[in-house]
Scaffold this active site. Structure first.
Site, mmCIF file in Angstrom:
data_model
loop_
_atom_site.group_PDB
_atom_site.id
_atom_site.type_symbol
_atom_site.label_atom_id
_atom_site.label_comp_id
_atom_site.label_asym_id
_atom_site.label_seq_id
_atom_site.Cartn_x
_atom_site.Cartn_y
_atom_site.Cartn_z
ATOM 1 C CG HIS A 185 -12.387 11.839 -2.347
ATOM 2 N ND1 HIS A 185 -13.134 12.859 -3.561
ATOM 3 C CD2 HIS A 185 -10.869 12.045 -2.008
ATOM 4 C CE1 HIS A 185 -12.221 13.223 -4.294
ATOM 5 N NE2 HIS A 185 -11.106 13.224 -3.284
ATOM 6 C CD GLU A 192 -9.015 15.304 -0.336
ATOM 7 O OE1 GLU A 192 -7.655 15.248 -0.529
ATOM 8 O OE2 GLU A 192 -10.119 14.268 -0.799
#
Length: 258
Positions: free
Chosen positions: A103, A175
């Site tokens: 992430h 993302e």
């Protein structure tokens, strides 16, 4: 998104909720999942990634609700003198089936290098966990440049696994880093173009062919319809902290392909 496939909907809770609030949310999700036709019919593959302290009770609470549980991180070794880390072997043992890797916040805030991300991917595969690999460009650029950066991150993340010949069943979560936590996600047109380029590259590799690509980065209700045919699902964050919003996403999936 192939209509023959289910829609993937994942929710990452980060560290926003207390343990008590997390478990209240998990129980709300359990109730929704047990009664929602999108989940009960298998139209949606739903997974949640709570904080580490809530993983075991979440596995227990959701055992009969067709909701998979995963972790937000893992260590790259399975055993050893690694104070405070969590082993992929243990995650699998307690019932996790997914794990988030790479992430943007772990890369930026905690300094995870691409080499570390690659080793964590290998640890996930080694322990039969499906990694949710987060990739995305740090700044607003053209869709072509964004896709090139995503491709670079993808192959970098798989370097250690390919070197050892490990299976590469994974979910790619696109993302854009500039969209994470933003008031609005990237535009549907932009996402379609980036994912379209990335999917051509993925499908050209015999090992990765069929890899599912989902969108995160301020994802929320109404996006499944806007992105229908482009992505295989959504990776939700704060928008799904309201269990009602998650239900709306499930409603959309049922309306689209139920």
């Amino acid at each position: 998104m192939d209509d023959q496939h289910s829609v993937i909907v994942g929710v990452g809770l980060k560290m926003y909720m207390s343990h008590k609030d997390t478990m209240e949310w998990i129980n709300l999700v359990r109730g929704i999942a047990k009664s929602h036709p999108a989940v009960t019919a298998g139209v949606v593959e739903l997974f949640v990634l709570p904080s580490f302290t809530a993983v075991i009770p979440s596995v227990f609470a959701l055992r009969d609700a067709r909701v998979a549980v995963g972790a937000q991180d893992l260590f790259w070794e399975d055993r050893g003198a690694f104070t405070g880390e969590v082993s992929g072997r243990d995650l699998a043992e307690i019932g996790c089936t997914f794990v988030e890797v790479g992430h943007a916040e772990r890369r930026r805030v905690l300094g995870e290098s691409e080499s570390i991300v690659s080793q964590k991917m290998l640890a996930a595969f080694r322990n039969s966990l499906t990694p949710v690999l987060c990739i995305g460009e740090p700044e607003r650029v053209s869709a072509v440049d964004a896709a090139a950066e995503c491709s670079r991150q993808l192959w970098s993340a798989l370097e250690a696994s390919k070197a050892q010949g490990k299976a590469t069943k994974l979910i790619v979560a696109y993302e854009p880093q500039w969209a994470i936590g933003a008031p609005e996600p990237a535009s549907a047109e932009f996402i379609r173009e980036v994912v379209g380029i990335l999917r051509i590259e993925i499908d050209s590799d015999p090992v990765l062919r069929g890899t599912r690509v989902i969108y995160g980065g301020s994802a929320g209700p109404k996006q499944l319809e806007a992105l229908s045919g482009a992505v295989d699902g959504l990776f939700l964050g704060r928008s799904a902290h309201d269990a009602g919003a998650l239900k709306h996403v499930l409603d959309e999936a049922w309306h689209l392909i139920g």
